[in-house]
Write an enzyme that holds these catalytic residues in place. Structure first.
Site, PDB file in Angstrom:
ATOM      1  N   SER A  21      43.446  48.992  47.548  1.00 36.01           N
ATOM      2  CA  SER A  21      43.316  48.282  46.273  1.00 36.01           C
ATOM      3  C   SER A  21      42.772  46.886  46.529  1.00 36.01           C
ATOM      4  O   SER A  21      42.190  46.610  47.582  1.00 36.01           O
ATOM      5  CB  SER A  21      44.667  48.235  45.552  1.00 36.01           C
ATOM      6  OG  SER A  21      44.499  47.823  44.214  1.00 36.01           O
ATOM      7  N   ASN A  22      42.933  45.999  45.576  1.00 36.51           N
ATOM      8  CA  ASN A  22      42.459  44.614  45.700  1.00 36.51           C
ATOM      9  C   ASN A  22      43.388  43.732  44.870  1.00 36.51           C
ATOM     10  O   ASN A  22      44.207  44.241  44.088  1.00 36.51           O
ATOM     11  CB  ASN A  22      40.992  44.513  45.240  1.00 36.51           C
ATOM     12  CG  ASN A  22      40.848  44.919  43.790  1.00 36.51           C
ATOM     13  OD1 ASN A  22      41.319  44.232  42.894  1.00 36.51           O
ATOM     14  ND2 ASN A  22      40.216  46.062  43.542  1.00 36.51           N
ATOM     15  N   PRO A  23      43.284  42.396  45.033  1.00 35.75           N
ATOM     16  CA  PRO A  23      44.291  41.526  44.397  1.00 35.75           C
ATOM     17  C   PRO A  23      44.034  41.168  42.932  1.00 35.75           C
ATOM     18  O   PRO A  23      44.648  40.233  42.420  1.00 35.75           O
ATOM     19  CB  PRO A  23      44.246  40.254  45.259  1.00 35.75           C
ATOM     20  CG  PRO A  23      42.986  40.298  46.010  1.00 35.75           C
ATOM     21  CD  PRO A  23      42.382  41.648  45.905  1.00 35.75           C
ATOM     22  N   SER A  24      43.183  41.911  42.224  1.00 27.59           N
ATOM     23  CA  SER A  24      42.924  41.577  40.815  1.00 27.59           C
ATOM     24  C   SER A  24      44.233  41.558  40.027  1.00 27.59           C
ATOM     25  O   SER A  24      45.045  42.484  40.126  1.00 27.59           O
ATOM     26  CB  SER A  24      41.973  42.611  40.205  1.00 27.59           C
ATOM     27  OG  SER A  24      41.907  42.426  38.819  1.00 27.59           O
ATOM     28  N   ALA A  88      38.367  45.323  38.508  1.00 27.15           N
ATOM     29  CA  ALA A  88      37.892  45.286  39.889  1.00 27.15           C
ATOM     30  C   ALA A  88      38.061  46.698  40.452  1.00 27.15           C
ATOM     31  O   ALA A  88      39.111  47.047  40.994  1.00 27.15           O
ATOM     32  CB  ALA A  88      38.693  44.263  40.696  1.00 27.15           C
TER      33      ALA A  88
END
Ligand code: CTP
Length: 219
Positions: A21-24, A88
């Site tokens: 995942s990503n930190p959005s 994102a």
């Protein structure tokens, strides 16, 4: 008008307890949905896993993965006038997802990935006269990449920012963006709260969409 807005990250699971995942945080997309409602529009929010309260008046559809987000958007796009893709989206997912937790002894340190669909490109055949806006979060001057993405994804607008500059980026409440439109215009907004950025974006979308067809009910 009816705004369809995506927000947050996607999660690409390799088993029930592990994911890419990503930190959005979802703040920008939630702010766009809230701004659309404040301006008198309808908003449907397709949200990846985030811990934010649904803006009052928005209909929220929770999704996990990029494929789940694409499925939800395919169901909703027909009734929407505007799509704002601020999610994102993870570009890759594990080639396999195990239904049960993988034991570390079963893993060999190699993770095989497959490309996720590009959601904006997948929806382009359904665009018709709808207004499509995307975001380009880059590190460094985003202009060249933003213009390329606007062209390649067939967008009417792209909102670009340098996520490495102070006060911008994923988890903060402020942003400094440049808005590029398919008519060649560029608008640089100062560093401001994401809610204020969102209000300006909604206003610009409305003005452009109104130029295209009547029916924008901004207050
Ligand atoms: N996007 C999308 N589907 C994807 C990836 C991104 O629809 N699989 C959308 C994003 O929501 C955003 C825009 O495309 O509105 C640009 O996303 P970004 O991550 O900046 O670009 P990518 O196309 O993923 O390119 P790269 O990661 O190489 O910069």
């Amino acid at each position: 008008m009816k705004f369809l807005v995506t927000a947050g990250p996607t999660r690409e699971h390799l088993d029930p307890v592990r994911f890419l995942s990503n930190p959005s945080s979802g703040k920008m997309g939630f702010a766009v949905a809230a701004a659309a409602i404040r301006a008198g529009h309808e908003a449907v929010l397709v949200a990846g896993p985030v811990s934010l309260r649904t803006p009052r008046g928005a209909r929220r559809i929770d999704v996990v993965s990029a494929c789940g987000m694409l499925d939800a958007l395919k169901r909703e796009i027909a009734s929407a006038d505007v799509l704002v893709m601020s999610a994102a989206v993870a570009d890759w997912r594990p080639a396999e997802c195990s239904a049960s937790k993988l034991k570390k002894s079963e893993m060999d340190g190699v993770l095989r990935l497959v490309r996720n669909p590009d959601i904006l490109q997948s929806l382009h055949p359904l665009k018709g006269s709808r207004f499509f806006a995307g975001f380009a979060a880059e590190t460094g001057d985003p202009e060249a990449e933003a213009l390329r993405k606007m062209r390649d994804k067939g967008l009417d607008m792209i909102i670009a920012n340098d996520v490495s500059s102070p006060g911008c980026g994923f988890a903060v409440s402020t942003n400094r963006v440049s808005v590029y439109c398919a008519d060649g215009s560029r608008t640089d907004l100062p560093l401001m709260r994401k809610s204020a950025v969102a209000a300006r974006i909604v206003k610009m979308i409305c003005a452009l969409a109104r130029g295209r067809e009547a029916g924008c009910r901004s207050r």
